[in-house]
Design a protein around this motif. Structure first.
Motif, PDB file in Angstrom:
ATOM      1  N   LYS A  35       0.717  -1.189  -0.033  1.00 57.85           N
ATOM      2  CA  LYS A  35      -0.022  -0.090  -0.210  1.00 57.85           C
ATOM      3  C   LYS A  35       0.866   1.211  -0.056  1.00 57.85           C
ATOM      4  O   LYS A  35       1.958   1.192   0.615  1.00 57.85           O
ATOM      5  CB  LYS A  35      -1.034   0.135   1.212  1.00 57.85           C
ATOM      6  N   ASP A  36       0.428   2.243  -0.718  1.00 59.04           N
ATOM      7  CA  ASP A  36       1.330   3.560  -0.829  1.00 59.04           C
ATOM      8  C   ASP A  36       1.037   4.481   0.447  1.00 59.04           C
ATOM      9  O   ASP A  36      -0.118   4.413   0.994  1.00 59.04           O
ATOM     10  CB  ASP A  36       0.705   4.249  -2.047  1.00 59.04           C
ATOM     11  N   LYS A  37       2.126   4.656   1.061  1.00 61.27           N
ATOM     12  CA  LYS A  37       2.191   5.511   2.406  1.00 61.27           C
ATOM     13  C   LYS A  37       2.476   6.805   2.139  1.00 61.27           C
ATOM     14  O   LYS A  37       2.681   7.673   2.919  1.00 61.27           O
ATOM     15  CB  LYS A  37       2.842   4.692   3.468  1.00 61.27           C
TER      16      LYS A  37
ATOM     17  N   LEU B 148       1.411  10.892   3.962  1.00 54.52           N
ATOM     18  CA  LEU B 148       2.243  11.625   4.521  1.00 54.52           C
ATOM     19  C   LEU B 148       2.404  13.022   4.264  1.00 54.52           C
ATOM     20  O   LEU B 148       2.319  14.060   4.710  1.00 54.52           O
ATOM     21  CB  LEU B 148       3.681  10.841   4.484  1.00 54.52           C
TER      22      LEU B 148
ATOM     23  N   LEU C  92       9.475   8.495   5.083  1.00 53.46           N
ATOM     24  CA  LEU C  92       8.366   7.873   5.831  1.00 53.46           C
ATOM     25  C   LEU C  92       8.761   7.189   7.010  1.00 53.46           C
ATOM     26  O   LEU C  92       7.791   6.894   7.990  1.00 53.46           O
ATOM     27  CB  LEU C  92       8.121   6.498   4.831  1.00 53.46           C
TER      28      LEU C  92
END
Length: 342
Positions: A191-193, A197, A292
């Protein structure tokens, strides 16, 4: 000008200075007696309870060559304050505070501030230059340290302040684009985080993300998408493929899209691989994975300057090497810390 007398002998005279009261039980620190107050007999015991067995009272003789601390602060405040700065209308205990009138980037003329403080009698502390501030934030304070100073000193400070020492530059950029690259994200394996952010960070600056895209690790596809985004946004952030692995194509794609990269990477840790480029006046940033994992990285140090429309040079990037190593504190309080302060 003023003279020192016993409190018992001060009745009928006016105070030459504010007298401060500090009451820890009431959590109070402030002015108990203002400068110019006419001392009365019933004030003697209270003055003694504040530790004042002697006070300075006004004596107009030979006062014409001197300036009181309140008057010095009031007179010099307009010279100190630049764009988007306001200040106290009246001094408190000889001090005037300066505040931001808008969200933006704080700019301090370091050499002027140092020159003023080298005179020893004035005190002009400020917050660090190039930090983000919000409307109403205190950014500087001014006072003279003694009760009085010579008028020549005030004139000398004015000469130093031929232009103001502090200002706030409002954020100019309004729209942002986000391109996330990586086969593992494009194919749905993870999943893209990055988007959430950046959305959280940019919201603090009033910036809206208007365009987003998730792409595979294909240089031609990434290059084409960058060119499209550059027609629509004020600033572009790209993540994924920013390090030195063989399949890391992001920086190559940025170059092929016509972006002039200022410098690949920077000396700040964490965030060594954060890279800044410009397409005309549009900033393009390659953001590494460090963003991240750490609350504060090179991204957070440069971001306010980019949003204020500043063109960052390679020489400036090098200057961040001193102070550019995070302390990795157990509890992060960035930006209220030395990280990234030059």
């Amino acid at each position: 000008m003023f003279r020192k007398v016993k409190v018992e002998d001060a009745v009928g005279f006016r105070l030459a200075h504010d007298i401060t009261e500090v009451n820890l039980e009431k959590k109070f620190k402030g002015v108990a007696f203002k400068r110019g107050y006419l001392i009365k007999k019933e004030d003697i015991e209270r003055l003694k309870s504040l530790g004042k067995y002697y006070v300075f009272v006004l004596d107009e003789i030979n006062a014409t060559d001197f300036v009181h601390e309140d008057d010095a602060a009031t007179e010099l405040a307009p010279y100190i304050a630049g764009e988007n700065i306001f200040y106290d209308e009246q001094p408190s205990e000889g001090k005037i505070n300066f505040y931001a009138t808008t969200h933006g980037l704080l700019k301090i003329d370091k050499q002027r501030v140092i020159s003023i403080n080298k005179l020893k009698i004035p005190s002009l502390p400020t917050k660090h230059s190039n930090i983000p501030v919000k409307k109403g934030d205190t950014v500087a304070a001014f006072r003279i340290i003694p009760l009085y100073c010579e008028k020549e000193l005030v004139a000398e400070v004015k000469k130093i302040l031929s232009s103001p020492a502090i200002k706030v530059v409002p954020y100019k950029l309004k729209s942002a684009g986000i391109i996330v690259t990586g086969n593992e994200i494009y194919n749905g394996k993870i999943k893209d985080k990055f988007y959430p952010l950046m959305e959280s960070k940019l919201k603090e600056y009033g910036l809206k993300i208007t365009d987003t895209s998730i792409l595979p690790d294909d240089k031609e596809i990434i290059t084409a998408e960058i060119k499209i985004f550059l027609k629509k946004v004020d600033i572009l952030f790209i993540t994924g493929g920013t390090s030195v692995d063989p399949d890391d194509n992001t920086k190559l794609a940025i170059k092929e899209a016509g972006v002039n990269i200022v410098q690949e990477g920077n000396p700040i840790q964490p965030g060594n691989n954060f890279t800044i480029g410009y397409f005309d006046d549009i900033p393009v940033c390659a953001v590494p994975a460090a963003a991240l994992y750490y609350r504060a990285t090179a991204l957070d140090i440069f971001l306010p300057r980019l949003l204020a429309g500043e063109q960052i040079t390679a020489d400036e990037i090098a200057e961040y090497s001193v102070g550019g190593l995070c302390h990795f504190c157990k509890v992060c309080v960035f930006p209220v810390c030395p990280f990234g302060k030059v």
